[in-house]
Enzyme design. Structure first.
Site, PDB file in Angstrom:
ATOM      1  CG  HIS A 142      -1.542  -1.531   1.485  1.00 18.51           C
ATOM      2  ND1 HIS A 142      -2.612  -1.655   0.532  1.00 18.51           N
ATOM      3  CD2 HIS A 142      -1.326  -2.191   2.226  1.00 18.51           C
ATOM      4  CE1 HIS A 142      -2.998  -3.092   0.803  1.00 18.51           C
ATOM      5  NE2 HIS A 142      -2.388  -3.232   1.930  1.00 18.51           N
ATOM      6  CG  HIS A 143       4.386   1.478   0.986  1.00 18.66           C
ATOM      7  ND1 HIS A 143       5.556   0.682   1.461  1.00 18.66           N
ATOM      8  CD2 HIS A 143       3.587   1.758   1.968  1.00 18.66           C
ATOM      9  CE1 HIS A 143       5.455   0.477   2.736  1.00 18.66           C
ATOM     10  NE2 HIS A 143       4.402   0.865   3.098  1.00 18.66           N
TER      11      HIS A 143
END
Lengths: 180, 541
Positions: free
Chosen positions: B466-467
């Site tokens: 989730h970057h």
């Protein structure tokens, strides 16, 4: 599979210890009087809350299920079309077998003569009590129980209940002090 | 000032760690700032309660996902926000609320290594940052002080000018059992720096050991950007929650003149400023630039390079789950030990490097589910769950990925999300470089499992962390980048962008500390330019 010594005699002893009798069960929820202690409700032919509570205890082998949790589980399960029949059927068969003074065999044991539907329902009920989450392919998944899900009884003392319990700063550097 | 027209020196879009840290830095220098945040304010206790009521095991189901500020759901099938069209799926998930996604980050505050920022120069792959580590270092120190980072100065780290503000979080019992066994294999461990209080700091308590760092720290001992939102408000920054910016407007000179936003009741908000700072997250920032296309800028704003929404990359990784031969009692903060053994080396010329960490959380739910599925039942079920939980260990690898031109988002104007904005088509794939990295990580996990005499339950992945990185990249050349080394748009002199979108690379370090450091650096540059009144022309330094 290890067996447990839950017998009709033990059930009755437990009920007596709770101050409960047939009149009590036919008129008053045991939860209100006993702060959550429940066992079997014997002799009724409808899947009442008490019957559901008794069945839950017989399936999970926990005789002190939380009253509010039982009520919430009951409400959700009774929405299933076949639940009343399965609750009644399972309850009768288990209680009937226990009346023979046998120890409670595995739920998979053919001795019970469960129908396929009853076998499925027993697993469904057991799973929901332990996970606290209701799974049914035709119904929305929902959380019914959190801290009263039985998985947390199993790990009590070795792991905090996520979000609700903490171990204190640095306590994680050592193994937990496990009370015997 | 009315609620429908907002004016300030600097208009910041987004109140996550980038926007909050920039606002605080600017406000401290006397700059008048307003923050527009799409989502609502949230309450920690209420979020904790929602997680206990959720049937999902994710990082976001306790947080709002409002119709006026929708976001990707953990399960992309539930509320379509992205249309995943690539061969791989990046489960990019973020929050839209005041304080942004640091409400549910893992707390690890890890600097980039110097070679990460010069990956092209060092290893011949990827894209270099337009400046080196030494330039960013003072801002890392500042960000660590602001966030309250705990770390061990004795551990090997990238060069540091200042000690960690807080002493290290002590290692867990399971770390103490595992480390000596793996050190015999030559694997070295350190304590990962974390913005988690090892003692009371900045008005927040010492870590209390809830063990739910992600998705929320119930005590607030772990840093969240709402800390700097609140501090900024005390300095006079105006924070408008539930104000979703839909469009950035340019004037004839190419400057940003205003932004248009909507509130949940449908009312319009117009925000005007001298400078606009886009800090809406690595996905939403490029999306807003693309959505703001106009006759003059038909490809979207800040997009003369054509790179807005492209060159996406992530931190993909693997999760290895095993059962140890004896109890290790995993408890404590998310992870208190990690290894950089496989991070740097000449191998990075041909395959991705990775770090890995050992988690202090036993997946009791999965353990229980698995046992039930295998037919376990009372009375032995309880002891079986307990036995499994006290011996369960998760390790996760954090791997680098190279930016790829074909990975990124495009807008599908024929389909709208719940807020009426175009759905994003998201193409994501792995190259041979990452695939070789996955194989190396798998092999390492198999060796580790054997060395620990553990039972390997699964190696899952690749899963992304989730970057969302790279879709408005920083660089010196306006033909190949979106913002300059000061994070200023090459195309619009009063538009700055902060957050992961501007990263040219990210090594294996979780990006939050770098986001904060870069936001402080950018805010200082903005303050400098406001002071010099140089904002009307493109910076050349």
């Amino acid at each position: 599979m290890q067996k447990i010594g839950i017998t009709r005699r033990k059930l009755m002893k437990t009920l007596l210890a709770l101050g409960a009798g047939s009149v009590f069960f036919s008129t008053l929820s045991p939860f209100a009087r006993d702060g959550g202690k429940v066992w079997a409700f014997l002799g009724d032919s409808t899947p009442s809350l008490e019957t559901f509570a008794a069945l839950s205890s017989l399936i999970t082998l926990h005789d002190d299920l939380d009253a509010d949790s039982i009520a919430r589980m009951y409400k959700v399960f009774m929405d299933e079309p076949w639940a009343p029949e399965h609750i009644e059927g399972l309850h009768k068969k288990i209680i009937g077998a226990l009346s023979d003074e046998k120890k409670r065999p595995s739920l998979k044991d053919p001795v019970w003569k469960f129908t396929d539907g009853e076998s499925w329902f027993a697993g469904h009920l057991l799973t929901t009590w332990y996970l606290g989450i209701y799974y049914h392919e035709e119904r929305p998944t929902q959380r019914i129980l959190y801290e009263n899900a039985l998985q947390f009884r199993a790990i009590k003392g070795v792991m905090p209940i996520p979000y609700l319990e903490n171990v204190g700063y640095g306590a994680w550097t050592s193994p937990p002090e496990i009370k015997k | 000032m009315s609620d429908t027209v907002v004016e300030a020196d600097v208009i910041i879009i987004g109140s996550g760690v980038a926007g909050a840290m920039a606002a605080y830095t600017l406000a401290n220098k006397g700059v008048k700032v307003a923050i527009l945040e799409a989502g609502p304010r949230i309450d920690r206790a209420a979020i904790v309660k929602k997680f206990t009521q959720s049937h999902k095991f994710d990082f976001s189901s306790g947080y709002p996902n409002e119709d006026w500020a929708p976001r990707p759901d953990w399960d992309p099938a539930e509320k379509p926000y992205f249309d995943h069209i690539g061969p791989a799926q990046a489960n990019v998930e973020y929050l839209r609320n005041v304080g942004g996604t640091t409400w549910h980050w893992s707390g690890f505050a890890i600097r980039l290594h110097p070679e990460d920022m010069k990956i092209k120069s060092t290893y011949g792959v990827g894209i270099d940052w337009p400046f080196d580590y030494a330039e960013l270092e003072p801002y890392y120190s500042e960000a660590e002080k602001e966030m309250g980072v705990s770390g061990d100065d004795k551990d090997p780290h990238p060069p540091r000018s200042k000690p960690f503000p807080l002493p290290p979080i002590p290692r867990s019992y399971s770390d103490k059992i595992i480390a000596p066994k793996l050190e015999k294999m030559g694997i070295k461990f350190s304590t990962p720096p974390a913005a988690r209080n090892s003692r009371a700091y900045d008005g927040r308590s010492q870590c209390m050991g809830f063990g739910t760092c992600s998705p929320i720290c119930p005590s607030g001992a772990q840093y969240a950007a709402v800390v700097h939102v609140n501090k900024s408000e005390k300095l006079g920054v105006r924070v408008l929650e539930n104000t979703r910016v839909d469009r950035i407007i340019t004037d004839a000179s190419g400057k940003i003149s205003e932004v248009h936003a909507k509130r949940p009741d449908g009312t319009d908000v117009t925000a005007r400023g001298r400078i606009f700072l886009l800090a809406a997250n690595g996905i939403e920032s490029p999306r807003l630039l693309l959505m703001s296309a106009n006759e003059t800028y038909s490809k979207g704003l800040a997009n003369s390079s054509g790179r807005v929404g492209r060159y996406f990359f992530e931190h993909p990784g693997l999760v290895c789950r095993m059962v140890m031969p004896a109890p290790v009692y995993p408890r404590g903060p998310e992870a208190t030990m990690s290894s950089d053994n496989f991070r740097n080396g000449d191998f990075r010329r041909t395959r991705a490097g990775f770090t890995f960490s050992i988690h202090n959380f036993a997946h009791h739910f999965e353990a229980t589910s698995d046992l039930l599925e295998k037919g376990a039942e009372p009375p032995s079920l309880d002891s079986a769950i307990r036995d499994r939980v006290v011996r369960m260990i998760d390790m996760s690898s954090h791997m680098e990925q190279l930016p790829s031109e074909k990975n990124g988002i495009t807008l599908d104007w024929t389909r709208r999300d719940r807020a009426g904005q175009p759905v994003m088509k998201h193409y994501y794939s792995f190259s041979d470089y990452e695939n070789a990295g996955f194989e190396a990580a798998k092999e390492t996990f198999r060796h580790i499992t054997k060395a620990l005499d553990a039972e390997l339950l699964s190696i899952q992945g690749p899963v992304t962390e989730h970057h969302p990185l790279g879709m408005a990249m920083m660089g010196k050349d306006k033909k190949t980048s979106v913002v300059d080394p000061h994070c200023r748009s090459h195309d619009h002199p009063n538009l700055f962008i902060v957050g992961t979108a501007v990263f040219p690379s990210c090594g294996m370090s979780r990006p939050t500390l770098t986001i904060a450091a870069l936001a402080i650096r950018t805010a200082e540059e903005i303050a400098r330019q406001l002071k010099k009144k140089r904002i009307n022309r493109i910076s050349t330094d």
